[in-house]
Write a protein that holds these residues in place. Structure first.
Motif, PDB file in Angstrom:
ATOM      1  N   VAL A   1       0.838  -1.206   0.000  1.00  0.00           N
ATOM      2  CA  VAL A   1       0.000   0.000   0.000  1.00  0.00           C
ATOM      3  C   VAL A   1       0.870   1.253   0.000  1.00  0.00           C
ATOM      4  CG1 VAL A   1      -1.657   1.318   1.357  1.00  0.00           C
ATOM      5  CG2 VAL A   1      -1.946  -1.130   1.113  1.00  0.00           C
ATOM      6  N   VAL A   2       1.920   1.220   0.859  1.00  0.00           N
ATOM      7  CA  VAL A   2       2.783   2.398   0.939  1.00  0.00           C
ATOM      8  C   VAL A   2       3.426   2.687  -0.403  1.00  0.00           C
ATOM      9  CG1 VAL A   2       4.948   3.226   1.905  1.00  0.00           C
ATOM     10  CG2 VAL A   2       3.265   2.158   3.378  1.00  0.00           C
ATOM     11  N   PHE A   3       3.933   1.620  -1.064  1.00  0.00           N
ATOM     12  CA  PHE A   3       4.605   1.859  -2.335  1.00  0.00           C
ATOM     13  C   PHE A   3       3.645   2.408  -3.379  1.00  0.00           C
ATOM     14  CE2 PHE A   3       8.377   0.804  -0.755  1.00  0.00           C
ATOM     15  CZ  PHE A   3       8.730  -0.518  -0.633  1.00  0.00           C
ATOM     16  N   ILE A   4       2.396   1.875  -3.356  1.00  0.00           N
ATOM     17  CA  ILE A   4       1.442   2.377  -4.354  1.00  0.00           C
ATOM     18  C   ILE A   4       1.170   3.853  -4.127  1.00  0.00           C
ATOM     19  CG2 ILE A   4      -0.908   2.202  -5.232  1.00  0.00           C
ATOM     20  CD1 ILE A   4      -0.909  -0.689  -4.551  1.00  0.00           C
ATOM     21  N   THR A   5       0.905   4.206  -2.879  1.00  0.00           N
ATOM     22  CA  THR A   5       0.523   5.596  -2.620  1.00  0.00           C
ATOM     23  C   THR A   5       1.695   6.542  -2.873  1.00  0.00           C
ATOM     24  OG1 THR A   5       1.030   5.135  -0.323  1.00  0.00           O
ATOM     25  CG2 THR A   5      -1.285   5.126  -0.966  1.00  0.00           C
ATOM     26  N   VAL A   6       2.902   6.096  -2.539  1.00  0.00           N
ATOM     27  CA  VAL A   6       4.036   6.981  -2.775  1.00  0.00           C
ATOM     28  C   VAL A   6       4.215   7.243  -4.246  1.00  0.00           C
ATOM     29  CG1 VAL A   6       6.544   7.068  -2.706  1.00  0.00           C
ATOM     30  CG2 VAL A   6       5.259   6.434  -0.686  1.00  0.00           C
TER      31      VAL A   6
END
Lengths: 633, 183, 102
Positions: free
Chosen positions: A627-632
């Motif tokens: 999730v973090v990688f997608i949002t970043v």
């Protein structure tokens, strides 16, 4: 000239360092001789400078030599510079000369003490510090010397450190001096702020352009330092306690040199004091009060050294009186003669103490004249010089101060009266001491220690210095006879800034003679009264219990300071410890450790040991990271 | 017509795949789980064939289903009957958390692939008949991907050694087994 | 390409992967855990092959073969461990093997 000054300054330092470095590899006697020779080398340096200076004309008698620039901050510079002029050479001669004799005397006095090396290292350190103080070319170096002599005094008062009274006395001396030092430092801050320099000449020039308030502040700060160092009222209570140190220490530090540093400071900084007449008058007034109070307290002391200590306090009061009124030459003259006869008195007392196996209570002494005739003579001469009986040295110096007081207007006349009363008291307490100790029937203690004349009155290292000082006490005053012959005053004249003569007041010949007659007369009266009470025992001491008690408690100064400073201070620090230090500072540190421990415990819960929880943790972490990688992105 | 056939086979294979997968994780008897896995591997082989990976489909059946699963079955037979209830024991919140995590992973994979490669997934490259043939694979293994080939062989060697090490029994353990068998 | 296009393969792969993950996290028998791991590896293989078909590039297939080899090795070691544990007469229960407890 300057080479002599450098030799004078550095020789004792080298002595101290050498003794410290060699430690136990040299014998105690060797260490003692290293120290003694280093101080005599300093005296040689001072002599070189003196002789050189004599060969020059008045204008060329001043030289400043700088080793390097010590402090440079913006526009402020302070160099490691020595000032060689008549005043500093005078002080150099006195310090190294009398100091050398006293260190020689210590070889005999301290013989057998297991820590002799430490003692002699400290003595060399002290002489070095005092020489730095008097040779300093700027206020900064003077302050360094000032502090170092305070340190050396602390180390030497507390030399016998197993004695709690000695340790307490050392601390007391140091703390009271620290108060003066702080005041001096503040004065220097004002100087730097307003004039931008601490060099003597430049600072004096700059001070001329300052407002009265600032000049007063600077002078007040300097006076506070001088008062603390010279044990004048109100910062005097440390000096009697300082007698816990060995007798040569008392002779050197607390009679001849360190306590006179205050007088030296006033004379050196006289341009500033002349610009602040109210402070100069205050100095003279404090001197007068001190000379009376000290004289009165000395009347009831029972410890031989304490009597002499109060006498020192009283005589320095005279010097302050002279310096405050502008009679700088006379003040310095009395400083010199006082160094001679006061050191003589202390050393003679040391001979007595040594002979009686460290007994200092005069009530147990008596009739020592038979057992120690030569010591008796030395003590007698010293006492006569102290009281100011002609033709001994004290007569010329003390009377010159009194005459200057008489010539200084109304306030001066008041001080003159005080000085005369002091002369009476001086005669009284000095000869009280002499008569109790030396005259009459030998007391039990004296009979006990009567070794006969086989041992003599002490080793040559002790008797020779006493003999030399006896001679000096007799002839030392013959360099200045009021009204007739002024070589000493003329010698010091070059240090006057902007004037031809140093002294602000010149008493007339009449005033000189009137003063002398009155002073000598009153001194003789004092001696006579002492004889009647203590010598022939025809009169008895008037018994007024309240006065007696007040005098014995030194006018309740110690109790006053305890109540005003020490007790509240102790209470406040206790409060702070309980209220601030333990809960806040100690508590916060404890809190940190407790918190760390609890956090660690909590984190420890994560180690469950179940494989599945670990796997779940990995899966959950992956989910979150995606999730973090997608949002970043 | 051929298209429909392909679609039908694909759907059957996919269904078999997913169904057998569920079976693997829900059966209590490990023997049946292993058999379900074999069915899974077979369905996957069909899917490989449909995706023009003939050699891999063959390898899957030969190596995976043929060798690996047989080894599995041997071990299960050796260990004997160990049935367990699938969700019993352990902290109960783990089961819920596990399902949540797995679901989350699924959603994320779909979302990511959709976001990243969404449109590009429609353009397929056109391949000739030899795509995925053993010849092609072999040639690539010995030319472009030689390093991967060699390293893989080393990994297999290490695994073999590891297996032997884990399997040996010391003398003492042997004695213990015999004593236990007699008792 | 005839039949469904690549995205369908990928969906199957994704579902298979999460099934395998659920199996690893939920089951207590190490054998079943190992089997679920195999499912996850196979789903990855499927995804690789689909992408190889998409790009017309053999790299994915080569990778899948390597994965297969590695999976085989891993099964060898895993089964070896399980047999060793069983020989020590310990319970084949992942929850009981707690020596790593902190």
């Amino acid at each position: 000239m300057t080479a002599g000054a450098w030799l004078c300054l550095l020789a004792p330092l080298c002595g101290a360092l050498l003794i410290t470095a060699l430690g136990e590899s040299i014998s105690r006697r060797t260490a003692a001789w290293i120290s003694t020779l280093s101080v005599f080398a300093a005296f040689a340096g001072a002599l070189i400078a003196f002789v050189d200076m004599l060969g020059r004309g008045h204008e060329e008698r001043e030289a400043v030599t700088t080793a390097w620039t010590w402090l440079a901050a913006g526009e402020f510079h302070a160099g490691l510079s020595l000032l060689v002029d008549p005043l500093s050479v005078t002080m150099m001669l006195i310090v190294s000369g009398v100091g050398g004799l006293i260190v020689l005397y210590s070889i005999g006095y301290m013989d057998g003490d297991p820590e002799e090396r430490r003692y002699f290292a400290y003595m060399s350190l002290f002489v070095f510090s005092m020489l730095m103080l008097v040779e300093a070319g700027n206020f900064l170096l003077l302050l360094v010397g000032w502090g170092l002599v305070g340190l050396a005094s602390y180390l030497l008062i507390g030399f016998w450190h197993e004695r709690p009274s000695a340790v307490a006395a050392a601390k007391k001396a140091f703390v009271m001096n620290a108060f003066g030092d702080a005041a001096m430092a503040l004065a220097f801050f004002v100087l730097i702020w307003q004039t931008g320099t601490l060099d003597f000449a430049a600072a004096f020039e700059g001070a001329g352009g300052l407002s009265q308030t600032f000049v007063d502040l600077v002078a007040l700060g300097l006076l506070a330092g001088a008062v603390a160092k010279s044990a004048q009222i109100p910062l005097h209570t440390w000096l009697p306690d300082a007698m816990e140190g060995p007798t040569p220490v008392s002779a050197l530090i607390h009679a001849a040199t360190m306590v006179t540093a205050g007088v030296y400071l006033i004379v050196r900084a006289h341009p500033i004091f002349e610009l602040a007449p109210s402070i100069a008058d205050l100095a003279a007034g404090l001197g007068a009060i001190t000379l009376l109070v000290a004289g009165v307290i000395a009347l009831v002391q029972t410890d031989i050294k304490r009597v002499i200590a109060y006498s020192t306090m009283s005589q320095i009061g005279y010097m302050f009186l002279g310096a405050g009124l502008g009679a700088y030459g006379n003040g310095m003259f009395h400083l010199m003669t006082h160094a001679f006869f006061k050191a003589l008195l202390f050393m003679a007392a040391g001979l007595v103490i040594h002979h009686l196996a460290n007994e200092q209570d005069i009530r147990r002494m008596g009739g020592l004249r038979q057992a120690m005739p030569r010591t008796y003579i030395a003590f007698l001469i010293g006492s006569l010089a102290l009281v100011g009986i002609p033709p001994l040295s004290g007569f010329f110096s003390k009377d010159s101060i009194l005459a200057s007081a008489l010539a200084s207007g109304g306030y001066g006349r008041l001080l003159f009266a005080a000085g005369l009363a002091g002369a009476l008291l001086t005669g009284l307490y000095t000869f009280r001491l002499l008569f109790i100790v030396f005259l009459g029937e030998p007391s039990a203690l004296v009979r006990e220690h009567d070794h006969g004349s086989a041992h003599g009155e002490g080793p040559w290292t002790m008797t020779v210095p006493v003999a030399v000082l006896t001679v000096l006490a007799v002839v030392g005053g013959w360099v200045q006879v009021a009204g007739i012959w002024h070589p000493f005053g003329e010698w010091l004249d070059p240090i006057a800034v902007g004037r031809e003569h140093l002294a602000l007041v010149e008493p007339t010949v009449t005033q000189d003679y009137v003063t002398s007659v009155l002073a000598v007369g009153l001194g003789a009266v004092g001696i006579a009264v002492a004889w009647m009470i203590y010598g022939s025992r025809k009169w008895s001491v008037p018994r007024v219990p309240s006065v007696q008690r007040t005098l014995e408690h030194k006018l309740w100064f110690d109790e006053l300071y305890d109540a005003v400073f020490y007790n509240p201070g102790e209470r406040i620090s206790g409060l702070l410890r309980r209220g601030v230090e333990e809960p806040l500072i100690g508590g916060s540190i404890e809190g940190v450790t407790l918190g760390a421990r609890e956090a660690a415990g909590a984190l420890g819960e994560a180690q469950t040991g179940y494989l599945r929880t670990y796997a779940l943790a990995i899966a959950a972490a992956v989910a979150v990271l995606v999730v973090v990688f997608i949002t970043v992105q | 017509m051929a298209d429909v056939l392909v679609w039908a086979i694909w759907i059957l294979a996919a269904a078999g795949c997913l169904g057998s997968g569920l079976a693997v994780i829900t059966f209590t008897n490990p023997f049946f789980s292993a058999l379900a896995l074999i069915a899974n591997l077979g369905s996957l082989a069909v899917l490989f064939l449909l995706a023009s990976a003939e050699f891999l489909a063959a390898a899957q059946v030969l190596v995976y289903a043929g060798a690996v699963m047989v080894m599995f079955l041997f071990v299960i037979a050796y260990l004997g009957d160990r049935r367990e209830a699938p969700l019993a024991g352990g902290p109960s919140w783990i089961s819920l958390a596990a399902l949540v995590a797995a679901a989350a992973l699924l959603v994320e994979i779909v979302v990511v692939i959709g976001l990243k490669a969404g449109d590009a997934l429609a353009d397929e490259a056109s391949v000739d008949a030899s795509f995925g043939s053993p010849g092609e694979i072999g040639r690539l293994f010995l030319t472009d991907h030689l390093l991967a080939f060699e390293i893989t062989s080393i990994v297999l060697l290490i695994a073999a050694v590891g297996g032997v090490v884990l399997g040996t029994r010391s003398e003492a353990e042997d004695e213990e087994e015999l004593a236990r068998a007699r008792a | 390409m005839r039949g469904p296009d690549v995205s369908w393969y990928l969906i199957v792969s994704a579902i298979l992967f999460s099934i395998g993950a659920a199996g690893v996290l939920l089951r207590r028998s190490p054998l079943i855990v190992l089997l679920s791991l195999e499912i996850m590896l196979n789903s990855a293989n499927l995804a690789l092959i689909s992408f190889a078909r998409l790009h017309g590039n053999h790299d994915g297939q080569i990778f899948a073969l390597a994965v297969m080899a590695v999976a085989a090795s891993e099964v060898v070691v895993g089964l070896g461990l399980i047999v060793a544990i069983a020989r020590k007469h310990l319970d084949l229960d992942v929850d009981r093997l707690r020596v790593l407890r902190g």
